[in-house]
Design a protein around this motif. Structure first.
Motif, PDB file in Angstrom:
ATOM      1  N   SER A 198      -3.563  13.355   0.723  1.00  0.00           N
ATOM      2  CA  SER A 198      -2.662  13.311  -0.435  1.00  0.00           C
ATOM      3  C   SER A 198      -2.443  14.705  -1.012  1.00  0.00           C
ATOM      4  O   SER A 198      -3.314  15.568  -0.945  1.00  0.00           O
ATOM      5  N   LEU A 199      -1.284  14.891  -1.554  1.00  0.00           N
ATOM      6  CA  LEU A 199      -0.964  16.138  -2.247  1.00  0.00           C
ATOM      7  C   LEU A 199      -1.505  16.008  -3.667  1.00  0.00           C
ATOM      8  O   LEU A 199      -1.293  14.988  -4.314  1.00  0.00           O
ATOM      9  N   ASP A 200      -2.215  17.023  -4.131  1.00  0.00           N
ATOM     10  CA  ASP A 200      -2.827  16.960  -5.462  1.00  0.00           C
ATOM     11  C   ASP A 200      -1.857  16.506  -6.537  1.00  0.00           C
ATOM     12  O   ASP A 200      -2.166  15.637  -7.342  1.00  0.00           O
ATOM     13  N   TRP A 201      -0.675  17.063  -6.542  1.00  0.00           N
ATOM     14  CA  TRP A 201       0.288  16.733  -7.590  1.00  0.00           C
ATOM     15  C   TRP A 201       0.800  15.307  -7.499  1.00  0.00           C
ATOM     16  O   TRP A 201       1.239  14.736  -8.492  1.00  0.00           O
ATOM     17  N   ALA A 202       0.736  14.688  -6.321  1.00  0.00           N
ATOM     18  CA  ALA A 202       1.233  13.321  -6.151  1.00  0.00           C
ATOM     19  C   ALA A 202       0.390  12.313  -6.923  1.00  0.00           C
ATOM     20  O   ALA A 202       0.856  11.215  -7.221  1.00  0.00           O
ATOM     21  N   MET A 203      -0.829  12.670  -7.261  1.00  0.00           N
ATOM     22  CA  MET A 203      -1.715  11.783  -8.003  1.00  0.00           C
ATOM     23  C   MET A 203      -1.602  11.999  -9.514  1.00  0.00           C
ATOM     24  O   MET A 203      -2.277  11.339 -10.285  1.00  0.00           O
ATOM     25  N   LYS A 204      -0.726  12.933  -9.952  1.00  0.00           N
ATOM     26  CA  LYS A 204      -0.659  13.288 -11.371  1.00  0.00           C
ATOM     27  C   LYS A 204       0.747  13.159 -11.942  1.00  0.00           C
ATOM     28  O   LYS A 204       1.098  13.853 -12.890  1.00  0.00           O
ATOM     29  N   SER A 209       8.953  10.020   5.625  1.00  0.00           N
ATOM     30  CA  SER A 209       9.656   9.569   4.423  1.00  0.00           C
ATOM     31  C   SER A 209      10.348  10.709   3.692  1.00  0.00           C
ATOM     32  O   SER A 209      11.212  10.476   2.849  1.00  0.00           O
ATOM     33  N   GLY A 210       9.943  11.953   3.995  1.00  0.00           N
ATOM     34  CA  GLY A 210      10.483  13.089   3.264  1.00  0.00           C
ATOM     35  C   GLY A 210       9.969  13.127   1.842  1.00  0.00           C
ATOM     36  O   GLY A 210      10.575  13.701   0.954  1.00  0.00           O
ATOM     37  N   SER A 211       8.812  12.514   1.610  1.00  0.00           N
ATOM     38  CA  SER A 211       8.236  12.419   0.266  1.00  0.00           C
ATOM     39  C   SER A 211       6.730  12.631   0.332  1.00  0.00           C
ATOM     40  O   SER A 211       6.180  12.917   1.390  1.00  0.00           O
ATOM     41  N   ALA A 212       6.055  12.455  -0.794  1.00  0.00           N
ATOM     42  CA  ALA A 212       4.608  12.672  -0.859  1.00  0.00           C
ATOM     43  C   ALA A 212       3.804  11.518  -0.274  1.00  0.00           C
ATOM     44  O   ALA A 212       2.649  11.684   0.079  1.00  0.00           O
ATOM     45  N   SER A 248       0.829  -1.201   0.000  1.00  0.00           N
ATOM     46  CA  SER A 248       0.000   0.000   0.000  1.00  0.00           C
ATOM     47  C   SER A 248       0.864   1.252   0.000  1.00  0.00           C
ATOM     48  O   SER A 248       1.984   1.259   0.504  1.00  0.00           O
ATOM     49  N   ALA A 249       0.301   2.301  -0.582  1.00  0.00           N
ATOM     50  CA  ALA A 249       0.919   3.628  -0.560  1.00  0.00           C
ATOM     51  C   ALA A 249       0.107   4.471   0.408  1.00  0.00           C
ATOM     52  O   ALA A 249      -1.104   4.623   0.244  1.00  0.00           O
ATOM     53  N   CYS A 250       0.755   4.999   1.427  1.00  0.00           N
ATOM     54  CA  CYS A 250       0.075   5.801   2.442  1.00  0.00           C
ATOM     55  C   CYS A 250       0.375   7.280   2.213  1.00  0.00           C
ATOM     56  O   CYS A 250       1.531   7.683   2.108  1.00  0.00           O
ATOM     57  N   HIS A 251      -0.684   8.075   2.147  1.00  0.00           N
ATOM     58  CA  HIS A 251      -0.577   9.512   1.914  1.00  0.00           C
ATOM     59  C   HIS A 251      -0.747  10.334   3.188  1.00  0.00           C
ATOM     60  O   HIS A 251      -0.891  11.557   3.104  1.00  0.00           O
ATOM     61  N   CYS A 252      -0.751   9.716   4.373  1.00  0.00           N
ATOM     62  CA  CYS A 252      -0.973  10.491   5.598  1.00  0.00           C
ATOM     63  C   CYS A 252       0.178  11.470   5.826  1.00  0.00           C
ATOM     64  O   CYS A 252       1.296  11.284   5.334  1.00  0.00           O
ATOM     65  N   ALA A 253      -0.106  12.522   6.570  1.00  0.00           N
ATOM     66  CA  ALA A 253       0.895  13.556   6.838  1.00  0.00           C
ATOM     67  C   ALA A 253       2.100  12.986   7.586  1.00  0.00           C
ATOM     68  O   ALA A 253       3.236  13.409   7.348  1.00  0.00           O
ATOM     69  N   ASP A 254       1.877  12.020   8.481  1.00  0.00           N
ATOM     70  CA  ASP A 254       3.002  11.407   9.200  1.00  0.00           C
ATOM     71  C   ASP A 254       3.929  10.688   8.227  1.00  0.00           C
ATOM     72  O   ASP A 254       5.152  10.818   8.312  1.00  0.00           O
ATOM     73  N   CYS A 255       3.380   9.914   7.308  1.00  0.00           N
ATOM     74  CA  CYS A 255       4.215   9.197   6.331  1.00  0.00           C
ATOM     75  C   CYS A 255       4.941  10.178   5.416  1.00  0.00           C
ATOM     76  O   CYS A 255       6.087   9.945   5.028  1.00  0.00           O
ATOM     77  N   GLN A 256       4.289  11.285   5.078  1.00  0.00           N
ATOM     78  CA  GLN A 256       4.957  12.296   4.259  1.00  0.00           C
ATOM     79  C   GLN A 256       6.186  12.834   5.000  1.00  0.00           C
ATOM     80  O   GLN A 256       7.282  12.904   4.435  1.00  0.00           O
TER      81      GLN A 256
END
Length: 133
Positions: free
Chosen positions: A117-123, A35-38, A24-32
């Protein structure tokens, strides 16, 4: 599926068995932030299949929005994230796919915490691609 992994510097090495359908890909703020990523991509490995082959990770305990605490293991030398788990007697380890040798065979089967999720991360598919830099 048997997987092997290591941190960036090679101080930590491990192996485990995982179910590729559980990535799974987690988009929560903690994982961001952690991980230093989206987002962060993880796969569950049952406790009885996970084995450290080399090194000892450093543990950071994070408190989630729910109040639950999770242990986050990373290399004390290069800081590469290795896994997260319950604090004591974990039934499984959430391995960080980016550190696995078989990462190309482990695409996410689902996305979670999409409200963060960050909008751009889905595009990303729409962006120009450069083979090397």
């Amino acid at each position: 599926m048997k997987v092997t992994g290591q941190c960036h510097c090679g101080a930590i090495a491990y192996e485990a068995e995982v179910d590729p359908s559980r990535v799974s890909a987690c988009h929560c703020a903690d994982c961001q932030r952690l991980s230093g990523s989206a987002y962060r991509v993880s796969v569950s490995a049952p406790k009885d299949t996970f084995r450290l082959l080399k090194g000892t990770p450093k543990i950071y305990v994070k408190t989630a929005e729910s109040g639950n605490k999770r242990a986050h293991a990373f290399c004390p030398d290069c800081a590469a994230p290795i896994y997260s788990s319950a604090i004591s007697d974990p039934p499984a380890y959430a391995l960080r796919v980016g550190c696995l040798d078989q990462r190309a065979q482990l695409p996410p089967a689902k996305q979670i915490w999409c409200r963060s999720s960050l909008d751009w991360a889905m595009k990303l598919e729409e962006l120009p691609k450069v083979e090397r830099q």
